[in-house]
Design a protein around this motif. Structure first.
Motif, PDB file in Angstrom:
ATOM      1  N   PRO A  58      -2.209  15.509  11.017  1.00  0.00           N
ATOM      2  CA  PRO A  58      -1.653  14.674   9.932  1.00  0.00           C
ATOM      3  C   PRO A  58      -1.072  15.502   8.792  1.00  0.00           C
ATOM      4  CG  PRO A  58      -3.891  13.954  10.519  1.00  0.00           C
ATOM      5  CD  PRO A  58      -3.624  15.208  11.292  1.00  0.00           C
ATOM      6  N   SER A  59       0.000  14.996   8.204  1.00  0.00           N
ATOM      7  CA  SER A  59       0.652  15.657   7.077  1.00  0.00           C
ATOM      8  C   SER A  59      -0.029  15.276   5.767  1.00  0.00           C
ATOM      9  CB  SER A  59       2.118  15.206   7.031  1.00  0.00           C
ATOM     10  OG  SER A  59       2.619  15.256   5.715  1.00  0.00           O
ATOM     11  N   PRO A  60      -0.263  16.263   4.868  1.00  0.00           N
ATOM     12  CA  PRO A  60      -0.864  15.922   3.572  1.00  0.00           C
ATOM     13  C   PRO A  60       0.064  15.054   2.718  1.00  0.00           C
ATOM     14  CG  PRO A  60      -0.184  18.228   3.613  1.00  0.00           C
ATOM     15  CD  PRO A  60      -0.001  17.694   5.008  1.00  0.00           C
ATOM     16  N   THR A  61       1.361  15.098   3.002  1.00  0.00           N
ATOM     17  CA  THR A  61       2.311  14.296   2.232  1.00  0.00           C
ATOM     18  C   THR A  61       2.417  12.882   2.794  1.00  0.00           C
ATOM     19  OG1 THR A  61       3.588  16.287   1.832  1.00  0.00           O
ATOM     20  CG2 THR A  61       4.678  14.192   1.388  1.00  0.00           C
ATOM     21  N   LEU A  62       2.636  12.778   4.103  1.00  0.00           N
ATOM     22  CA  LEU A  62       2.897  11.478   4.712  1.00  0.00           C
ATOM     23  C   LEU A  62       1.615  10.720   5.041  1.00  0.00           C
ATOM     24  CD1 LEU A  62       5.839  12.460   7.103  1.00  0.00           C
ATOM     25  CD2 LEU A  62       5.961  11.563   4.781  1.00  0.00           C
ATOM     26  N   SER A  63       0.523  11.434   5.299  1.00  0.00           N
ATOM     27  CA  SER A  63      -0.745  10.784   5.672  1.00  0.00           C
ATOM     28  C   SER A  63      -1.898  11.470   4.946  1.00  0.00           C
ATOM     29  CB  SER A  63      -0.971  10.884   7.193  1.00  0.00           C
ATOM     30  OG  SER A  63       0.176  10.517   7.917  1.00  0.00           O
ATOM     31  N   ARG A 122      11.834  19.381   2.606  1.00  0.00           N
ATOM     32  CA  ARG A 122      10.568  18.876   2.098  1.00  0.00           C
ATOM     33  C   ARG A 122      10.266  17.491   2.654  1.00  0.00           C
ATOM     34  NH1 ARG A 122       8.020  19.645  -3.558  1.00  0.00           N
ATOM     35  NH2 ARG A 122       6.426  18.042  -3.668  1.00  0.00           N
ATOM     36  N   GLU A 123       9.020  17.316   3.083  1.00  0.00           N
ATOM     37  CA  GLU A 123       8.556  15.970   3.434  1.00  0.00           C
ATOM     38  C   GLU A 123       8.365  15.190   2.153  1.00  0.00           C
ATOM     39  OE1 GLU A 123       6.013  16.214   7.598  1.00  0.00           O
ATOM     40  OE2 GLU A 123       4.963  16.169   5.697  1.00  0.00           O
ATOM     41  N   SER A 129       0.824  -1.210   0.000  1.00  0.00           N
ATOM     42  CA  SER A 129       0.000   0.000   0.000  1.00  0.00           C
ATOM     43  C   SER A 129       0.861   1.264   0.000  1.00  0.00           C
ATOM     44  CB  SER A 129      -0.911  -0.011   1.224  1.00  0.00           C
ATOM     45  OG  SER A 129      -0.129  -0.001   2.397  1.00  0.00           O
ATOM     46  N   HIS A 130       2.170   1.108  -0.165  1.00  0.00           N
ATOM     47  CA  HIS A 130       3.055   2.264  -0.064  1.00  0.00           C
ATOM     48  C   HIS A 130       3.646   2.672  -1.412  1.00  0.00           C
ATOM     49  CE1 HIS A 130       2.799   2.399   4.242  1.00  0.00           C
ATOM     50  NE2 HIS A 130       2.949   1.093   4.278  1.00  0.00           N
ATOM     51  N   GLU A 173      -9.426  13.474   5.834  1.00  0.00           N
ATOM     52  CA  GLU A 173     -10.510  13.214   6.786  1.00  0.00           C
ATOM     53  C   GLU A 173     -10.593  14.310   7.840  1.00  0.00           C
ATOM     54  OE1 GLU A 173     -10.481   8.299   6.620  1.00  0.00           O
ATOM     55  OE2 GLU A 173      -9.631   9.357   8.347  1.00  0.00           O
ATOM     56  N   ARG A 174      -9.430  14.685   8.375  1.00  0.00           N
ATOM     57  CA  ARG A 174      -9.419  15.669   9.461  1.00  0.00           C
ATOM     58  C   ARG A 174      -9.798  17.064   8.978  1.00  0.00           C
ATOM     59  NH1 ARG A 174      -6.457  14.252  14.152  1.00  0.00           N
ATOM     60  NH2 ARG A 174      -6.873  16.371  14.843  1.00  0.00           N
ATOM     61  N   THR A 175      -9.447  17.399   7.737  1.00  0.00           N
ATOM     62  CA  THR A 175      -9.751  18.751   7.267  1.00  0.00           C
ATOM     63  C   THR A 175     -11.171  18.854   6.700  1.00  0.00           C
ATOM     64  OG1 THR A 175      -8.681  18.199   5.160  1.00  0.00           O
ATOM     65  CG2 THR A 175      -7.380  19.461   6.747  1.00  0.00           C
TER      66      THR A 175
END
Lengths: 313, 313
Positions: free
Chosen positions: B18-23, A304-305, A41-42, B29-31
């Protein structure tokens, strides 16, 4: 050549793919026609339509291609690495992609799964992500002299960024090498700096970016290259003089701070080396909130992430 | 209290949205049930449903509320600031939100438009975003002593994070004050450090995060607090001894590096001060790629890209 670049211009040139945070609409537009290179899933990287088309055309059994993603078969690191090597070797032989045919390096790079476990090893010229180590050797300011940075010029004959200015030492992290061992090896090979001296280098962070390859990088343009550069500082006295050893570098110059700033503004530095110098300037109080209007954006963009897992061994 | 926190745990505690990049899924969902506080096409902050409901109930003419956003009327900084003050003063008086009624500070903070121009000034207790300055005063390692950091303990009576460990100097940037002037003022008020000494402090970057306020922050929980902390280092000799001046701090302790690490792992530091110390550890080669498996994630998370404009004056 006469346009003066700001520090933010130099950051934009390297971290050139839109940010999902700062430019969510442009990011969505740019990613909408890319395939994801996935592991479960990654996501391991973004794949251009031209690469997906080449994979579909070749129809190798070890690739699974969906409308939105590609993934590679193999339940072990060895099997996945072997499958990847077969594809890249074929592209190297048939000249399908210049990055493989002309850019072949005979260096294996590691690709990690999101849990930080090795996922596969692959030839550097084909890898979707890079781990690099860059070091800045500098002589601190004295009462009579400004801070000075040992700055090499790349050989004009190099296929990538020939003739441009570089960081004191820089190199890619091959599979199986630690970050620090890579730094020691490259310092010796590129700058004739002995291991004993380099062992005093200080780890000072990591910069990251998502780069859209341009023609100066060699090979196809538009490829998306997420990179992390582990950053080291080495404070030296005037007695330490780096010298070219292999054929990467033409010469070294102990460049005063103001000259480094001027060459940055002129665009003389290889872009990802400018990036490392801007981080140096931030950490050393040369770029400050008082003198740089884009301070916050510059510092966050330097780190940057990335949605792709990268880690040192 | 006995759980040992990793550096990544401490980062997660501060950069807790949560990060928009990592999650990306969790971020969406949170926004999805938040309103945006907008200025034209730009976002100044996230607004909780409870705050939108309170604005709808009050039905003040200077708010425009759509199903997804709120914005404030006024074609000048003064008019927007006056409108915002009217709303916050009302909440302060009627006790609608504890952050206003109990947390009122009588300090004006600046909110900027995305072009870096002042958009409005508002009371600190109501602002959706914070600019802070934090300084670490340290005595470098000697042959017989490790690196030591001047570490204050917050007064137990403070309403926020009482009794926890803090950075040497820390404070919010009031509207009209520069980052550096704030640092000088807070150094004198909180630590009795003279301006002449503090003028030698080095700007070394900025850390940023999106914090979900918990009960230790005082007032309502769940409020989303994007913050930037301008970071300064001050190298001092053993002769420099900070001392409490106002009532913020109970005492100062010159804490050896290993003790700082232990107190971090125990969760003794105010969370956003732990964040600044982790950045210090990265820049000073204490956390390295060789000893920290989450090095890349930690360094990039310390410098979160924020979708909200923030800058120094």
């Amino acid at each position: 050549m006469s346009r003066q670049r700001t520090y933010l211009d130099l950051v934009n040139e390297v971290d050139s793919f839109p940010s999902p945070t700062l430019s969510p609409i442009q990011h969505a537009e740019r990613t909408s026609n890319l395939h994801l290179f996935t592991a479960g899933s990654h996501t391991l990287g973004y794949v251009l339509p031209s690469v997906v088309a080449a994979l579909q055309e070749a129809n190798e059994p070890h690739w699974t291609i969906t409308p939105t993603s590609i993934s590679i078969e193999g339940d072990t690191v060895e099997k996945r690495s072997k499958n990847m090597a077969a594809t890249l070797e074929r592209w190297r032989a048939n000249g399908k992609f210049q990055v493989c045919s002309k850019g072949w390096r005979n260096e294996l790079y590691s690709v990690y799964s999101p849990t930080g476990v090795l996922y596969l090893r692959m030839e550097r010229s084909g890898t979707p992500l890079f781990g690099l180590v860059h070091m800045t050797a500098y002589v601190p300011a004295t009462e009579t002299q400004p801070l000075r940075i040992w700055t090499p010029r790349r050989n004009i004959t190099k296929s990538t960024y020939g003739g441009m200015l570089d960081n004191t030492v820089a190199g890619g992290i091959s599979s199986g090498m630690s970050v620090f061992d890579t730094l020691v090896k490259e310092s010796e090979e590129e700058a004739s700096l002995p291991a004993e001296l380099v062992s005093k280098a200080k780890a000072v962070g990591v910069v990251s970016y998502l780069y859209v390859r341009d023609s100066r990088a060699g090979g196809e343009t538009g490829l998306l290259q997420p990179e992390v550069q582990y950053v080291y500082d080495l404070e030296v006295g005037e007695d330490v003089v780096p010298a070219p050893c292999d054929d990467e570098v033409q010469d070294f110059h102990l460049m005063p701070l103001d000259e480094v700033k001027e060459e940055l503004a002129k665009g003389s530095f290889k872009p990802n080396c400018a990036y490392v110098l801007i981080d140096f300037f931030v950490r050393h109080g040369i770029i400050t909130p008082a003198n740089e209007p884009n301070y916050i954006e510059i510092v966050s963009r330097l780190h940057r992430e990335l949605e792709f897992p990268l880690r040192a061994e």
